[in-house]
Structure formats: C-alpha cells, structure tokens
Design an enzyme around this catalytic site. Sequence first.
Site, PDB file in Angstrom:
ATOM      1  N   GLU A  11      13.995 -14.967   0.988  1.00 57.50           N
ATOM      2  CA  GLU A  11      14.385 -16.010   1.958  1.00 57.50           C
ATOM      3  C   GLU A  11      13.416 -17.185   1.908  1.00 57.50           C
ATOM      4  O   GLU A  11      13.733 -18.286   2.319  1.00 57.50           O
ATOM      5  CB  GLU A  11      14.341 -15.449   3.397  1.00 57.50           C
ATOM      6  N   ASP A  54       0.822  -1.210   0.000  1.00 54.86           N
ATOM      7  CA  ASP A  54       0.000   0.000   0.000  1.00 54.86           C
ATOM      8  C   ASP A  54       0.864   1.271   0.000  1.00 54.86           C
ATOM      9  O   ASP A  54       1.874   1.337   0.710  1.00 54.86           O
ATOM     10  CB  ASP A  54      -0.862  -0.041   1.267  1.00 54.86           C
TER      11      ASP A  54
HETATM   12  C1  GLC Z   1      -4.147   3.117  -0.715  1.00 58.66           C
HETATM   13  C2  GLC Z   1      -5.384   2.276  -0.603  1.00 58.66           C
HETATM   14  C3  GLC Z   1      -6.508   3.139  -0.095  1.00 58.66           C
HETATM   15  C4  GLC Z   1      -6.125   3.659   1.270  1.00 58.66           C
HETATM   16  C5  GLC Z   1      -4.793   4.394   1.227  1.00 58.66           C
HETATM   17  C6  GLC Z   1      -4.229   4.634   2.603  1.00 58.66           C
HETATM   18  O1  GLC Z   1      -4.218   4.060  -1.713  1.00 58.66           O
HETATM   19  O2  GLC Z   1      -5.687   1.690  -1.841  1.00 58.66           O
HETATM   20  O3  GLC Z   1      -7.728   2.444  -0.024  1.00 58.66           O
HETATM   21  O4  GLC Z   1      -7.128   4.521   1.741  1.00 58.66           O
HETATM   22  O5  GLC Z   1      -3.814   3.681   0.521  1.00 58.66           O
HETATM   23  O6  GLC Z   1      -3.777   3.465   3.192  1.00 58.66           O
END
Ligand code: GLC
Length: 561
Positions: free
Chosen positions: A260, A208
């Site tokens: 790993e 993310d």
């Molecule tokens: C990313 C995710 C989104 C989230 C953001 C913060 O863009 O796809 O849904 O709100 O990160 O974590």
Amino acid sequence: MSDQAAPWWKTTTIYQVYPRSFADSNGDGIGDLPGIIVHLDHLVDLGVGTIWVSPFFASPQRDIGYDVADYRSVAPEYGTLDDAQTLIDEAHRRGLRVLFDLVLNHTSDEHPWFVESRSSRTNDKADWYVWADGRTWPGGKKRPPNNWRSELQVSKAWQWSDEREQWYLASFLSFQPDLNWRHPEVRTEMFDMIRTWLGRGVDGFRLDIFGSIMQDLHLRNNDPRPTLTGGIPRLQTPNRTLNTDETIALAGDLRAVVDEFTGDIDEPGKGERALLGEVFGSPEVLRRYLTDGGRPGLHLVFLFDFLAARYGAKRYRDLIVSFEEEFPAPMLPTYVLENHDRTRSLSRVGGDLDKARVLATLLCTLRGVPVIYQGQEIGMTNRYIPLREANDPVPGVVAKHLPEAANKRLTERLNRDEVRTPMQWTADPGVGFCPDDVTPWLPVNDDRITRNVDIQSTDPTSLLSLYRELLTLRALRPALHAGSLRMLTVESDALIAYERADGDDTVTVVANLGDDTTVYRTGVSKGALLSATGDDVELFEGERSGTHVHLPPHSAAVLEL
Ligand code: GLC
C-alpha cells in the site's frame, strides 16, 4: 542496464545495527538512537545501502528488546519517538534505506495486552494470545495441551498461568507469549501499527522468528521424530508448529499491507517497501514465503547456512551452488556471516584475519543481498563472558547445568552477550561507545587497540578498508550488484571462482581457501585487479597462455578480464 529496473532491495547491502551496543550518546552505558544518528556517516563511508535496526521499542529488555511492551513507543533508554523519526530522516538524507525489526510472533509478558489477557478468561483481550486448557495426569498433575517444544528445543512451548488456570503458548522464552494471529483484532491492531511506521517513512522490516507465528489450530502433536530444519537440529519434527500454511499466507497479507505504501519515486521512504524474513526451513518452504501459489509474500529470506558452515572451499562452493539452484533469478539469496545471535565470523575462523578477508570478498561479490553485522567490518571477535554473568536469557534455559569449562570449549557461543559487546569506534577505554569513565552495559573487548574504526579508517591495509573497497566496487559495477553468477571451473580443490555478468559488464572473483599458494589461470591475455585481499595477490603473464593470478594461502582477488 538491468539494475535501473531492479528495485533497491535487490541491489542493496544491509547493515545490522544492534542499538544497545552501537553508540551511547548520553553516557548511561547503553547505546541509543541519537548514537546511531551520529554514526550514520560511517555507514555511508562503508558503502552499505540499508540499515536494519534491531528492536528499540518499549520493552523490559529481558531479551534485549525482542520482548516488546509497546510497538508504538521507544524504550526511554534508547530515546524518543522524535529520535526514531530523526533516524529515519537522517538515514534517508544520506540515501540509506531503513528496515525496522518487527517481533510479530510474541510480545513481552509485561505488554498491557498480555497483562489484561492473563487476568481472566473473559476480558476484552482474553483471546489475543494462544491460551489452552491442559491435560491432567491421574494424580492431578497438570500437563500442557500437547508435546510442542519451544524454538530452543530443550523446553516445552507452554507456560502455566495460575491466574487463568490455563496454559499460554510461548514459542521462544517463557516471558514472550505468542500473539493469537487468528484473532481479527490482533491482526487489525498489528497491521495498523505497521502502517504507522510505514507512514513515517520506514522502508521495510526484518521479521523476527516469522516461521513460528501460527500453529495448528487443533493443537495436534508434533511428530516425535527428531529432524533438521534449515540446518537447525530439532528434538521433534515441527510439522504442526513451524512454517504452517497459515503462517505462509500471513506473509502474503503483510506484503499487501507494505505494498500500500509503495510510491512512484524510487527514493528512500518513497519507493517500494521490503520484508526480510527470519525463517528456517527447507528451500522449498523458504521459496513459499517469497511466492505462494502465485501470490507474492516476503521480498527476501535469510539463508543462515554460512553462519554454521566451517570455513572451506568445498563447503562454500557447494553452498553457493545450492543457493544458485534453489533461488535462481528473479529470486535472490541472502548471505549472512554474523548476527547478534551467533558467533562472530572472525572467531569462527580462529581469529585468522586472512580468512576474514576472503570471507569479506565472497560476501560482497556473490549474487544476493549481503548482510553485515555491526563490527564485522573491523573484525570484531567474540568476547568471552561466563554463563553466570550473562544478560542474555538463553543460557539460563539451554545451559543451566553446563560447567563453565565445557562452555569455554564450544565454538558456537551459548551466551549471546559475547557477540553483542560495544561497537569499537576508537582505541579509548570506552571505545568511543561511551565516555571512558562510564561502565558500558557489556564489557569492551580487549582487542580494541587494533580493532576500531578510527585506526582502520586511515590504514589502507585494514579489514575496514577492504570492506569499503569491495562495497564501493559492488555499488559501481552492475555485474556485482545486479548480475548473474556463473561458477568457473577450477584446477585446485582449494579454489572458488565465479563470474558475475550484467549485459557487457563482467567481473571475475577468485579465492584461494587453502594453506598453499595457488595459481589461477584466467585463460585470457589481459586482465586487471579490481580488488585484492593483500599486496601479495598478483597478476602475471604465464609462460604460455595469458594472465595468471598468484594467490597466496587464504587470499582472494576481484578481476576485470
Ligand atoms: C530471533 C532474534 C533473537 C531473539 C528471538 C526471540 O531469533 O534474532 O535475538 O532472542 O528471535 O525474539
């Protein structure tokens, strides 16, 4: 054949499951892990190879799980650690790989680490987050340390804490404080957590907002000049905050951790592990995430251009050509039409199912890893939900003063709830997501009568049947899952045509994105249709030279020539 040598993540198709909206097994109106397990066979029937599961870890759910309060446990409404293990095992039993979603940039402000970190400047976790003294106006008004803006642009990236009398960095929303990845204990703890999940058999991770992980150590200002980063407009140039050298180096460190766990057997849970990054930037920057100075990093990065592009032959052709040029083999582009953050693709094309079928054909036959968002395969659309009713925290920041009438007119939806409504399994009031007498966490879409897995499974002309046919073909034909791509010359601007080839396996794809019927001349005397968007797509013998394809408006064909 080259596909035998190719690791699974190069030849796979990814399906994104958004757990809260996929299937509710216990009747509380919220999707859960056992619900996903019940529906794994749908994914096998669909023909995808990998599931990416959005976060289900312990969380106050203010950003629906992207605000983690414990990376090592499961939010009770989603199930238990045993359920997570069963999900991994049951997916593997069916030959599916499993990617979990790692939010490494930030935690929830309710994570015990942050609660402790915030409590004083001297506690054990005092430096686990990015804290800084601010500046003060002459009148005494506090100012953040620099000009950095959050990813959402409209707000600053710093939040004031009365307890510490300091600012903490929050690159996304105020309740998502950024971890300090320069702290050795943070790195050790996070790498250890990652190893724990890998040890349980996870095949990799979607990462993310990975590009925002490490900012300038000296907290220097971003350049004030507005810029475009990977198609995203920014009010300042994020030269000190986004895609820094340290963040790119972290990709290499993470790669070493997942490597790993690469075993000798190329089976789910035993073979190579893969990292898929949510990163935004120029192709040069994105390539550095894959390999930097000869050091391997992420396996794949999302390319989001199709999420923003308006439907059109020229635009798509240009994008395909640029993906091919910027990410030539052995690199692989990814193709994304939808996710849990952005407008549904069928809504983006005005609800036109013919266009959705063309998009499905391109997605499943291009060179690269296709990523499908739950419900895309049955043509789910945005479900309008007014801003004031949003669960999604983003409208509260970016659309605070936007009148509802203006919101309604926007093509790109601001309230992400609209693309997160319950997955439609049946035509029942609860759409097979939850019992009919239970109120689901988000309202069900009105199109449930025709847009559901049940009805489309038995209809050979449905979008679901087309997706199944295309993904089966993709899995069967090396040309499609492992081959090269060559754009073919077309006589009409409305056409896109390309050839995929692996050794002597060759497949041709042609699509008409125009409003008029067109004919594509193949130049060869014999051909066969492997898949088509409709019965009205036909092959015929041309008067003079060879096989022609009759392509009605917004149609596509996959051909053996
Ligand atoms: C990313 C995710 C989104 C989230 C953001 C913060 O863009 O796809 O849904 O709100 O990160 O974590």
